[in-house]
Design a protein around this motif. Structure first.
Motif, mmCIF file in Angstrom:
data_model
loop_
_atom_site.group_PDB
_atom_site.id
_atom_site.type_symbol
_atom_site.label_atom_id
_atom_site.label_comp_id
_atom_site.label_asym_id
_atom_site.label_seq_id
_atom_site.Cartn_x
_atom_site.Cartn_y
_atom_site.Cartn_z
ATOM 1 N N ASP A 186 -17.878 -50.590 -12.132
ATOM 2 C CA ASP A 186 -18.808 -51.230 -11.214
ATOM 3 C C ASP A 186 -18.151 -51.268 -9.840
ATOM 4 N N ALA A 187 -18.946 -51.098 -8.780
ATOM 5 C CA ALA A 187 -18.390 -51.030 -7.420
ATOM 6 C C ALA A 187 -18.911 -52.196 -6.603
ATOM 7 N N TYR A 188 -18.011 -52.807 -5.846
ATOM 8 C CA TYR A 188 -18.346 -53.952 -5.012
ATOM 9 C C TYR A 188 -17.792 -53.714 -3.610
ATOM 10 N N ASP A 189 -18.641 -53.939 -2.611
ATOM 11 C CA ASP A 189 -18.264 -53.730 -1.212
ATOM 12 C C ASP A 189 -17.604 -55.003 -0.686
ATOM 13 N N CYS A 190 -16.331 -54.894 -0.316
ATOM 14 C CA CYS A 190 -15.546 -56.062 0.111
ATOM 15 C C CYS A 190 -15.412 -56.176 1.627
ATOM 16 N N HIS A 191 -16.122 -55.380 2.388
ATOM 17 C CA HIS A 191 -15.916 -55.388 3.837
ATOM 18 C C HIS A 191 -16.167 -56.774 4.423
ATOM 19 N N LEU A 205 -13.309 -59.582 -24.066
ATOM 20 C CA LEU A 205 -13.786 -58.198 -24.054
ATOM 21 C C LEU A 205 -13.279 -57.428 -25.271
ATOM 22 N N ARG A 206 -14.130 -56.546 -25.782
ATOM 23 C CA ARG A 206 -13.751 -55.740 -26.943
ATOM 24 C C ARG A 206 -13.331 -54.334 -26.545
ATOM 25 N N GLN A 207 -13.556 -53.949 -25.317
ATOM 26 C CA GLN A 207 -13.145 -52.628 -24.855
ATOM 27 C C GLN A 207 -12.774 -52.713 -23.381
ATOM 28 N N PRO A 208 -12.011 -51.759 -22.897
ATOM 29 C CA PRO A 208 -11.567 -51.804 -21.499
ATOM 30 C C PRO A 208 -12.740 -51.724 -20.525
ATOM 31 N N VAL A 209 -12.548 -52.354 -19.375
ATOM 32 C CA VAL A 209 -13.550 -52.377 -18.310
ATOM 33 C C VAL A 209 -12.862 -52.034 -17.000
ATOM 34 N N LYS A 210 -13.522 -51.159 -16.218
ATOM 35 C CA LYS A 210 -13.028 -50.834 -14.886
ATOM 36 C C LYS A 210 -13.936 -51.505 -13.857
ATOM 37 N N VAL A 211 -13.319 -52.039 -12.825
ATOM 38 C CA VAL A 211 -14.078 -52.655 -11.739
ATOM 39 C C VAL A 211 -13.534 -52.110 -10.428
ATOM 40 N N ARG A 212 -14.428 -51.564 -9.610
ATOM 41 C CA ARG A 212 -14.008 -50.930 -8.359
ATOM 42 C C ARG A 212 -14.364 -51.839 -7.172
ATOM 43 N N PHE A 213 -13.395 -52.027 -6.283
ATOM 44 C CA PHE A 213 -13.622 -52.786 -5.051
ATOM 45 C C PHE A 213 -13.377 -51.854 -3.870
ATOM 46 N N ASP A 214 -14.382 -51.718 -3.017
ATOM 47 C CA ASP A 214 -14.300 -50.828 -1.853
ATOM 48 C C ASP A 214 -14.015 -51.621 -0.575
#
Length: 567
Positions: free
Chosen positions: A6-11, A88-97
């Motif tokens: 998932d991608a989140y805009d941190c500007h 959580l039962r499986q790995p999760v990736k989290v994207r911060f831009d």
């Protein structure tokens, strides 16, 4: 959440906690029961999660959060995210831009999350680029002013300073004095909170040069007084200047047309005078001002109106009663204050200190717990609670609280020292040494840490290193009894009983505790100075409250001395 990140805009253009607030909000929506245990920090970071919240006031609130509060919020939010990660039962990736362009609140929280989630199934991918979400920008001064008020009320001072500067660039005192002043005083408030009070003072000087508007000059006079009284570096604080500017503010308040506002402003400013009187050692005079202010406020306010104003004055009065030595009256005031303003963590911390001083440990622990919940996660409340837990023999609870303090504020030296000492007591020397060295990396000559590290190194047989560490501790604090006692033990073990006696002479001169006398007596026996050793053992045995093993050892040593003197 999907396997794709998932991608989140941190500007920073999106404000404090941009991106990361959306991430936490999504977890809160998925785990409402878990979120309910972290409401204070989550509502501060993502206010839309609080359905009962009202918008922050446009004008300055009665009190401001300290700048360090964001570190407390970050700790609580990271604990929430870690608890979610554990489910959580499986790995999760989290994207911060746009992390490089994020607000300071976002970067601080990301740093804490990275550390806290390092061993979890959640992987945080941080990027400086990425797609930009559009910003719905309203260039009107009213919108910027509202955003400024919101940031100040929430304690997000870096963002508030940016917003205020943006507003100041749009208006001039000649063209729009009302908004220019709001942006100027808002910027000054943010700078003062960020320990940049000298820059704030320059802004108020600029305001006085730009206008003689009585309301603006009145407000500038009061805030200038508080800068001189509280916020400037200690060497630049000036109580005479603070009084001068308070007198100016009170004089201008006396000229207000509205009688009610005249009373409110005058009473508010006189509390600054009461603060200065109390600092100057005149608590009785301060008490008269606070009592008079409460009477005048009560006369002009309707029942139930402005409870926080009244609570603040009663809180001031509680502090003055403490200065006068009247703990019972201070406690009565704090009870009333909390009844009128139950959401202020500061009041619970103060009441806990009174309970603690009176020996009501359990009541103090409860108040510290409330302060931690409301604060949230106040390091000082955790630390003080840890001290009480340790006094009550609850070492594990004390250790948990001390570890929380250091997770929030790694530079908290008192907590570092207390935790290291707890670890030494339970024989966890590896953890104690690591903690002591971590503390010394921040404060290389901290005597208490040098002393404890010296003790640890002596326990591990590194006597020369221990001697050097303890000597450094004594250079920093020549009255540190533990350092004299520990260095004496090191020198005794190295075969220098005379040097050990010299160190213990200093320890005995500083403390009536039995252990230094017992140790000195032991060293004196090594030197066959039996009569002096016997005196030390006798005097140590006369101390009240000796534990049974020490009493037994003292009696055995004294008997040995008497046999030697008789022979």
């Amino acid at each position: 959440m999907t396997e794709e990140p998932d991608a989140y805009d941190c500007h920073r253009d999106h404000g404090p906690y941009a991106g990361i607030a959306d991430f936490l909000g999504r977890i809160a929506a998925d785990r409402p029961r878990l979120a309910s245990r972290h409401e204070v920090e989550l509502h501060a970071i993502a206010p839309w999660l609080d359905q009962t919240a009202r918008p922050a006031a446009e004008e300055e609130p009665i009190r401001f959060h300290p700048a360090r509060r964001t570190a407390c919020l970050a700790y609580g939010a990271a604990e929430f995210a870690a608890a979610w990660a554990d489910t959580l039962r499986q790995p999760v990736k989290v994207r911060f831009d746009h992390v490089a362009d994020a607000d300071e609140t976002t970067r601080e929280l990301l740093d804490v999350l990275i550390r806290r989630l390092a061993a979890s199934p959640v992987r945080l991918d941080l990027h400086d680029g990425g797609p930009r979400e559009p910003v719905a920008a309203d260039p009107a001064p009213e919108a910027i002013r509202a955003a400024l008020g919101d940031s100040l009320a929430r304690g997000f001072y870096h963002h508030a300073a940016r917003v205020a500067r943006r507003g100041r660039a749009m208006v001039t005192p000649d063209g729009d004095l009302r908004h220019w002043w709001a942006f100027t005083t808002g910027l000054a408030t943010a700078l003062a909170a960020l320990d940049r009070a000298a820059e704030a003072l320059d802004l108020y000087n600029e305001a006085r040069a730009a206008t003689d508007d009585p309301k603006i000059t009145m407000s500038a006079a009061y805030t200038t007084a508080m800068l001189y009284a509280r916020h400037l570096p200690a060497e630049d604080q000036d109580q005479a200047q603070a009084r001068h500017w308070l007198e100016q503010a009170i004089h201008l308040a006396s000229g207000l047309d509205n009688p009610r506002q005249r009373v409110l402003s005058t009473v508010f400013y006189e509390q600054g005078v009461a603060l200065l009187d109390s600092k100057a050692g005149e608590p009785a005079r301060a008490l008269r001002l606070v009592d008079d202010g409460l009477a005048r406020l009560t006369a002009v306010l309707a029942p139930g109106e402005r409870p926080q104003d009244l609570a603040r004055l009663r809180h001031n009065r509680a502090q003055v009663h403490l200065a006068l030595g009247d703990q019972a009256q201070a406690l009565a005031d704090l009870d009333t204050v909390i009844a009128h303003d139950p959401g202020n963590c500061e009041y619970y911390v103060d009441r806990a200190a009174l309970h603690r001083a009176a020996g009501r440990s359990q009541a103090a622990i409860r108040d510290y717990g409330t302060a931690i919940r409301l604060g949230p996660h106040l390091p000082e409340a955790y630390y003080n609670r840890a001290v009480l837990q340790q006094e009550r023999g609850r070492s594990e609870a004390a250790r948990d609280d001390l570890e929380r303090v250091l997770a929030i504020d790694p530079g908290h030296l008192d907590a570092r020292i207390a935790l290291v000492n707890l670890q030494v007591e339970r024989g966890a020397l590896d953890a104690a040494e690591a903690g002591a060295r971590a503390g010394l990396a921040l404060a290389p000559e901290e005597p208490a840490l040098l002393c404890t590290l010296g003790l640890i190194r002596s326990e591990r047989g590194s006597l020369a290193e221990a001697d050097e560490l303890l000597t450094r501790a004594l250079v920093g604090d020549p009255e540190l009894v533990e350092a004299w006692t520990n260095r004496a033990a090191v020198r005794f073990e190295r075969g220098d009983a005379a040097a050990a006696v010299a160190d213990l002479d200093r320890a005995v001169a500083l403390s009536a505790a039995p252990v230094p006398r017992y140790n000195r007596g032991t060293a004196l026996m090594r030197l066959e100075r039996w009569d002096e050793a016997a005196r030390d053992f006798t005097e140590a045995l006369a101390q009240p409250g000796l534990d049974r093993p020490l009493r037994r050892d003292l009696r055995a040593a004294l008997a040995r001395c008497r046999r030697a003197m008789a022979g």
